[in-house]
Design an enzyme around this catalytic site. Structure first.
Site, PDB file in Angstrom:
ATOM      1  N   PRO A  57       0.828  -1.202   0.000  1.00 64.04           N
ATOM      2  CA  PRO A  57       0.000   0.000   0.000  1.00 64.04           C
ATOM      3  C   PRO A  57       0.872   1.266   0.000  1.00 64.04           C
ATOM      4  CG  PRO A  57      -0.681  -1.509   1.751  1.00 64.04           C
ATOM      5  CD  PRO A  57       0.585  -2.065   1.167  1.00 64.04           C
ATOM      6  N   VAL A  58       0.479   2.227  -0.810  1.00 69.05           N
ATOM      7  CA  VAL A  58       1.289   3.448  -0.964  1.00 69.05           C
ATOM      8  C   VAL A  58       1.085   4.374   0.243  1.00 69.05           C
ATOM      9  CG1 VAL A  58       1.615   5.495  -2.442  1.00 69.05           C
ATOM     10  CG2 VAL A  58       1.152   3.276  -3.468  1.00 69.05           C
ATOM     11  N   GLY A  64       3.453   3.730   5.392  1.00 65.24           N
ATOM     12  CA  GLY A  64       4.485   3.312   6.341  1.00 65.24           C
ATOM     13  C   GLY A  64       5.023   1.912   6.091  1.00 65.24           C
ATOM     14  N   LEU A  65       4.640   1.299   4.955  1.00 67.52           N
ATOM     15  CA  LEU A  65       5.161  -0.037   4.659  1.00 67.52           C
ATOM     16  C   LEU A  65       6.334   0.012   3.680  1.00 67.52           C
ATOM     17  CD1 LEU A  65       1.872  -2.145   4.530  1.00 67.52           C
ATOM     18  CD2 LEU A  65       3.656  -2.268   6.233  1.00 67.52           C
ATOM     19  N   GLY A  66       6.826   1.216   3.446  1.00 66.43           N
ATOM     20  CA  GLY A  66       8.057   1.348   2.663  1.00 66.43           C
ATOM     21  C   GLY A  66       7.885   1.164   1.165  1.00 66.43           C
ATOM     22  N   SER A  67       6.713   1.493   0.626  1.00 68.61           N
ATOM     23  CA  SER A  67       6.502   1.226  -0.801  1.00 68.61           C
ATOM     24  C   SER A  67       7.498   1.979  -1.689  1.00 68.61           C
ATOM     25  CB  SER A  67       5.052   1.517  -1.207  1.00 68.61           C
ATOM     26  OG  SER A  67       4.871   2.873  -1.456  1.00 68.61           O
ATOM     27  N   ALA A 110      10.605   3.034  -1.015  1.00 65.13           N
ATOM     28  CA  ALA A 110      11.953   2.450  -0.931  1.00 65.13           C
ATOM     29  C   ALA A 110      11.994   1.094  -1.627  1.00 65.13           C
ATOM     30  CB  ALA A 110      12.374   2.325   0.530  1.00 65.13           C
ATOM     31  N   ALA A 111      10.904   0.317  -1.518  1.00 62.68           N
ATOM     32  CA  ALA A 111      10.893  -1.012  -2.154  1.00 62.68           C
ATOM     33  C   ALA A 111      10.922  -0.881  -3.674  1.00 62.68           C
ATOM     34  CB  ALA A 111       9.657  -1.802  -1.712  1.00 62.68           C
ATOM     35  N   ASP A 151      14.295   2.625   6.261  1.00 60.57           N
ATOM     36  CA  ASP A 151      13.440   1.956   5.261  1.00 60.57           C
ATOM     37  C   ASP A 151      14.277   1.260   4.190  1.00 60.57           C
ATOM     38  OD1 ASP A 151      11.369   3.231   6.548  1.00 60.57           O
ATOM     39  OD2 ASP A 151      10.307   3.727   4.690  1.00 60.57           O
TER      40      ASP A 151
HETATM   41  O1  PMV Z   1       6.757   6.534   8.036  1.00 56.19           O
HETATM   42  P1  PMV Z   1       7.851   5.554   7.825  1.00 56.19           P
HETATM   43  O2  PMV Z   1       7.462   4.131   8.005  1.00 56.19           O
HETATM   44  O3  PMV Z   1       8.657   5.799   6.592  1.00 56.19           O
HETATM   45  O4  PMV Z   1       8.868   5.725   9.039  1.00 56.19           O
HETATM   46  C1  PMV Z   1       9.404   6.928   9.441  1.00 56.19           C
HETATM   47  C2  PMV Z   1      10.335   6.654  10.556  1.00 56.19           C
HETATM   48  C3  PMV Z   1      10.849   7.885  11.254  1.00 56.19           C
HETATM   49  O5  PMV Z   1      11.702   7.421  12.292  1.00 56.19           O
HETATM   50  C4  PMV Z   1       9.721   8.687  11.878  1.00 56.19           C
HETATM   51  C5  PMV Z   1      11.626   8.781  10.303  1.00 56.19           C
HETATM   52  C6  PMV Z   1      12.928   8.197   9.820  1.00 56.19           C
HETATM   53  O6  PMV Z   1      13.455   8.744   8.839  1.00 56.19           O
HETATM   54  O7  PMV Z   1      13.444   7.246  10.396  1.00 56.19           O
END
Ligand code: PMV
Length: 329
Positions: free
Chosen positions: A117-118, A121-124, A126-127, A168
């Protein structure tokens, strides 16, 4: 032809404090992934696309086609570069070609699909970057080392997300559980006994850049107070790593609760996240916390395999938009 895939990721402990050089734990989420296929194609194939997008001007960037049907993208590289801020996909393609020393590639097509999912927070992002870097460098028969892939993906993250810690791209590149400390050599670790998590999406998209920026302002106004909070997070991360390595995963429940409370203090939770964390625990989760940037995005709940479905459906009833049950091993 070449193909590469990369998993999603989730931060278990330590988000935000990781920006201030405390450790964090993140793991790959292999049920979701980005896939990239690259292939050389006949130049004729592009004639029509070229005349549609660029008035037929001759340029190798016109002969590099990017297809990402999930986001409705069908474009030449040149068209993506024409925007005032270059598209993230264009940046990663250009940098990868530079790294493998290809200045004028023959006509080729890059096809990107993803089940991650975009913006949740699941790193789409970067993946997709990692999969593009691997597929494209393999196409030119110059596969890059994990370290190079990680570095290139990090540069792309930096361009588009301000000051990311790099967690990520690291966990996604190595596709292993990672004990991450900003600027330090990569440290992977073993999971002593598998454990189950429910990941739930609030459906609220909240830019990580903003929560990171707001916390930075708080930190600037009172550094010693926040450094102490970050130290507490760092302490939780170290205990959590030991618990995971020794297979004592039940211990993670209270640690998640403690980490969530500290994230609330940092003002990066939200009423919706807090409500869902409570709903997960009421339905039998052993602990729960937000994951990632916060203010929206995802939360994690630690469950037993037997209670996973029950917790997931309680989260959906309480308003979560999607849930994913994943086993970390
Ligand atoms: O939102 P995400 O899953 O890309 O995570 C961000 C994580 C933070 O620690 C808030 C920011 C970072 O760059 O590490």
């Amino acid at each position: 032809m070449s193909h590469a895939s990369a998993p999603g990721k989730i931060i278990l402990f330590g988000e935000h404090a990781v920006v201030y050089n405390r450790p964090a734990l993140a793991v790959p989420v292999t049920q979701v992934q980005a896939d990239v296929t690259t292939d050389f194609v006949e130049t004729d194939f592009f004639t029509e696309t070229r005349s549609k997008t660029d008035g037929g001007e001759e340029n190798w960037e016109n002969s590099l086609l990017i297809e990402a049907p999930d986001i409705g993208l069908f474009s030449t590289l040149r068209a993506l570069l024409a925007d005032s801020t270059p598209h993230p996909l264009a940046t990663v393609i250009i940098r990868t070609l530079q790294t493998v020393g290809v200045t004028r590639p023959p006509a080729l097509k890059i096809r990107i699909t993803s089940t991650i999912p975009v913006a949740s927070g699941l790193g789409s992002g970067a993946a997709v970057s990692v999969a593009i870097i691997r597929a494209l460098s393999a196409l030119f028969e110059q596969p890059l080392s994990d370290e190079q892939v990680n570095q290139l993906a990090y540069e792309t993250e930096k361009l588009h997300h301000g000051t990311p810690s790099g967690i990520d791209n690291t966990v996604i590149t190595y596709a292993k559980p990672v004990y991450f400390v900003r600027g330090q050599p990569i440290e992977t670790f073993q999971v002593g006994a598998p454990f189950t998590l429910v990941i739930a999406d609030t459906g609220i998209s909240a830019p990580t850049k903003e929560s990171v920026g707001d916390l930075k302002k708080l930190w600037e106004a009172n550094k010693s107070r926040w450094e102490a909070v970050f130290d507490q997070v760092g302490g939780i991360v170290k205990v959590a790593r030991k618990a995971i390595e020794s297979g004592k995963w039940e211990v993670l429940g209270p640690l998640m609760d403690a980490n969530h409370a500290l994230l609330q203090k940092m003002t990066v939770s939200s009423p919706e996240l807090d409500r869902l964390v409570l709903a997960a625990e009421t339905a039998g989760a052993l602990g729960a916390k937000l994951s990632g940037g916060g203010r929206g995005g995802n939360l994690l709940a630690l469950v037993t395999p037997a209670s996973a479905e029950q917790v997931a459906s309680a989260l959906l009833s309480a308003g979560a938009k999607q849930t994913l049950i994943t086993t970390i091993q």
